[in-house]
Design a protein around this motif. Structure first.
Motif, mmCIF file in Angstrom:
data_model
loop_
_atom_site.group_PDB
_atom_site.id
_atom_site.type_symbol
_atom_site.label_atom_id
_atom_site.label_comp_id
_atom_site.label_asym_id
_atom_site.label_seq_id
_atom_site.Cartn_x
_atom_site.Cartn_y
_atom_site.Cartn_z
ATOM 1 N N ILE A 57 -91.213 -49.617 -52.311
ATOM 2 C CA ILE A 57 -92.536 -49.194 -51.846
ATOM 3 C C ILE A 57 -92.824 -47.739 -52.208
ATOM 4 O O ILE A 57 -93.854 -47.192 -51.802
ATOM 5 C CB ILE A 57 -92.696 -49.389 -50.322
ATOM 6 N N GLU A 58 -91.948 -47.114 -52.999
ATOM 7 C CA GLU A 58 -92.090 -45.676 -53.248
ATOM 8 C C GLU A 58 -93.420 -45.319 -53.899
ATOM 9 O O GLU A 58 -94.095 -44.371 -53.473
ATOM 10 C CB GLU A 58 -90.942 -45.161 -54.115
ATOM 11 N N ALA A 59 -93.819 -46.042 -54.930
ATOM 12 C CA ALA A 59 -95.046 -45.682 -55.641
ATOM 13 C C ALA A 59 -96.250 -45.752 -54.705
ATOM 14 O O ALA A 59 -97.089 -44.829 -54.684
ATOM 15 C CB ALA A 59 -95.238 -46.609 -56.839
ATOM 16 N N ASP A 60 -96.347 -46.816 -53.920
ATOM 17 C CA ASP A 60 -97.457 -46.958 -52.989
ATOM 18 C C ASP A 60 -97.391 -45.893 -51.904
ATOM 19 O O ASP A 60 -98.405 -45.295 -51.537
ATOM 20 C CB ASP A 60 -97.422 -48.362 -52.370
ATOM 21 N N PHE A 61 -96.193 -45.622 -51.410
ATOM 22 C CA PHE A 61 -96.011 -44.637 -50.352
ATOM 23 C C PHE A 61 -96.399 -43.241 -50.841
ATOM 24 O O PHE A 61 -97.097 -42.499 -50.151
ATOM 25 C CB PHE A 61 -94.563 -44.653 -49.871
ATOM 26 N N ARG A 62 -95.959 -42.889 -52.037
ATOM 27 C CA ARG A 62 -96.303 -41.575 -52.594
ATOM 28 C C ARG A 62 -97.817 -41.424 -52.774
ATOM 29 O O ARG A 62 -98.395 -40.385 -52.432
ATOM 30 C CB ARG A 62 -95.606 -41.375 -53.942
ATOM 31 N N SER A 63 -98.461 -42.445 -53.313
ATOM 32 C CA SER A 63 -99.885 -42.329 -53.616
ATOM 33 C C SER A 63 -100.726 -42.263 -52.349
ATOM 34 O O SER A 63 -101.770 -41.600 -52.335
ATOM 35 C CB SER A 63 -100.332 -43.500 -54.493
ATOM 36 N N ARG A 64 -100.298 -42.915 -51.279
ATOM 37 C CA ARG A 64 -101.115 -42.987 -50.074
ATOM 38 C C ARG A 64 -100.737 -41.953 -49.022
ATOM 39 O O ARG A 64 -101.552 -41.610 -48.166
ATOM 40 C CB ARG A 64 -101.031 -44.391 -49.485
ATOM 41 N N VAL A 65 -99.486 -41.468 -49.067
ATOM 42 C CA VAL A 65 -99.026 -40.539 -48.028
ATOM 43 C C VAL A 65 -98.264 -39.351 -48.612
ATOM 44 O O VAL A 65 -98.613 -38.199 -48.412
ATOM 45 C CB VAL A 65 -98.129 -41.266 -46.998
ATOM 46 N N GLY A 66 -97.209 -39.628 -49.347
ATOM 47 C CA GLY A 66 -96.241 -38.601 -49.718
ATOM 48 C C GLY A 66 -96.788 -37.483 -50.577
ATOM 49 O O GLY A 66 -96.498 -36.304 -50.343
ATOM 50 N N ASP A 67 -97.589 -37.833 -51.615
ATOM 51 C CA ASP A 67 -98.084 -36.794 -52.520
ATOM 52 C C ASP A 67 -98.981 -35.804 -51.781
ATOM 53 O O ASP A 67 -98.942 -34.593 -52.045
ATOM 54 C CB ASP A 67 -98.831 -37.433 -53.690
ATOM 55 N N LYS A 68 -99.813 -36.307 -50.879
ATOM 56 C CA LYS A 68 -100.682 -35.406 -50.108
ATOM 57 C C LYS A 68 -99.845 -34.475 -49.244
ATOM 58 O O LYS A 68 -100.071 -33.253 -49.223
ATOM 59 C CB LYS A 68 -101.621 -36.228 -49.230
ATOM 60 N N LEU A 69 -98.865 -35.025 -48.521
ATOM 61 C CA LEU A 69 -98.084 -34.203 -47.603
ATOM 62 C C LEU A 69 -97.183 -33.225 -48.332
ATOM 63 O O LEU A 69 -96.807 -32.186 -47.775
ATOM 64 C CB LEU A 69 -97.266 -35.107 -46.677
ATOM 65 N N SER A 70 -96.856 -33.525 -49.590
ATOM 66 C CA SER A 70 -96.008 -32.610 -50.354
ATOM 67 C C SER A 70 -96.702 -31.288 -50.659
ATOM 68 O O SER A 70 -96.062 -30.321 -51.051
ATOM 69 C CB SER A 70 -95.549 -33.279 -51.658
ATOM 70 N N ARG A 71 -98.024 -31.220 -50.442
ATOM 71 C CA ARG A 71 -98.735 -29.954 -50.614
ATOM 72 C C ARG A 71 -98.499 -29.005 -49.447
ATOM 73 O O ARG A 71 -98.785 -27.808 -49.540
ATOM 74 C CB ARG A 71 -100.231 -30.206 -50.787
#
Length: 303
Positions: A57-71
């Motif tokens: 689920i990493e790709a979906d998780f990153r696109s919907r949650v993780g990438d935003k929070l990594s800022r």
């Protein structure tokens, strides 16, 4: 001393909810409960966040949650996979269920990096006080085997849309002595109750202390979890090889029973909010809107 890390358990599927509830938006701006959790954690002082997920689920998780929070946080990923087992234990044929939350934390050892850390569920709203208490504890208590659990009043954790499972805590002089998983707790006759083995209802007072799987662990916990996980799972597989799990409350109780750790009870006044069932979502969204109106959170959260 390393700064405390926040580890978030996000590998499980919400079977009663019907899907990946940790990715379901809970406000008008697309924020999920994880957004509020990380926001509260950053305000408390945490800077590093480890998401424990399934690699699939990493790709979906990153696109919907993780990438935003990594800022806003230092984000890392750990993967809870079925094949990650101690030497001598084989994956049973047909097994698809994860091995439980104790196993999830073990899988994140490298990403946590030897720091003290807090652990939370990805689909629960804990309130800002919980993160402040956990962060303060981990900064003030540095003994390897001195840990903490955040406790809530049972009445602040119930839903009107079905039953819940809760770890009912026994606390003595501010320290956890026992924790018992009670399944199927519902509101009942001015209190709460769960069905016993014979089907009769056992009452629990609404002010009982319960765990919502929010822990503050010092560095000795990894050795403790690895010490007992293999033997526990090996024995459990002789009974139920496809569904047995090792959860953090069970692993902590083994450490307490063996005298290898202490666990301080950190009581929070906040109300827990969660989405155990689909019908809980409107209540959760309304509660979050009220918190924004009261100034606890900004309207757009990350803006």
């Amino acid at each position: 001393m390393k700064k405390p890390v926040l580890a978030i358990l996000a590998a499980g599927m919400g079977s009663r909810y019907g899907g990946l509830k940790q990715m379901d938006p809970m406000d008008e701006y697309g924020n999920v409960l994880l957004d509020f959790s990380v926001y509260d954690a950053l305000r408390a002082g945490f800077e590093d966040v480890v998401f424990i997920i399934k690699e699939e689920i990493e790709a979906d998780f990153r696109s919907r949650v993780g990438d935003k929070l990594s800022r806003y946080a230092n984000v890392r990923y750990a993967y809870q996979e079925l094949w990650k087992l101690p030497e001598g234990i084989s994956l049973p044929e047909g097994r698809s269920k994860p091995w439980g939350t104790a196993h999830a934390v073990i899988c994140a050892e490298r990403e946590i990096g030897g720091a003290p850390f807090a652990v939370i569920n990805s689909d629960d709203f804990y309130g800002g006080a919980a993160y402040a208490k956990a962060y303060a504890f981990l900064n003030e208590h540095v003994a390897r085997d001195e840990h903490a659990i955040v406790c809530y009043r049972l009445g602040e954790t119930l839903t009107d849309h079905g039953s819940v499972n809760r770890g009912v805590c026994v606390v003595s002089e501010g320290y956890l002595t026992e924790i018992h998983e009670r399944l199927g707790i519902v509101r009942h006759d001015g209190a709460a109750a769960y069905p016993d083995a014979d089907g009769s209802l056992v009452r629990v007072p609404l002010d009982a202390s319960v765990s919502m799987n929010f822990w503050a662990f010092n560095t000795g916990i990894m050795d403790e979890l690895k010490r007992t996980f293999g033997a526990y799972i090996a024995e459990a597989m002789t009974v139920n090889p496809l569904k047995c799990e090792d959860h953090l409350p069970e692993a902590v109780m083994r450490g307490l029973s063996g005298g290898r750790m202490t666990v301080k009870a950190l009581v929070t006044p906040d109300r827990w909010i969660g989405v155990t069932h689909k019908a809980d979502k409107p209540m959760v969204m309304a509660a979050l809107r009220e918190l924004k109106r009261n100034g606890v959170y900004p309207e757009k959260l990350w803006d």
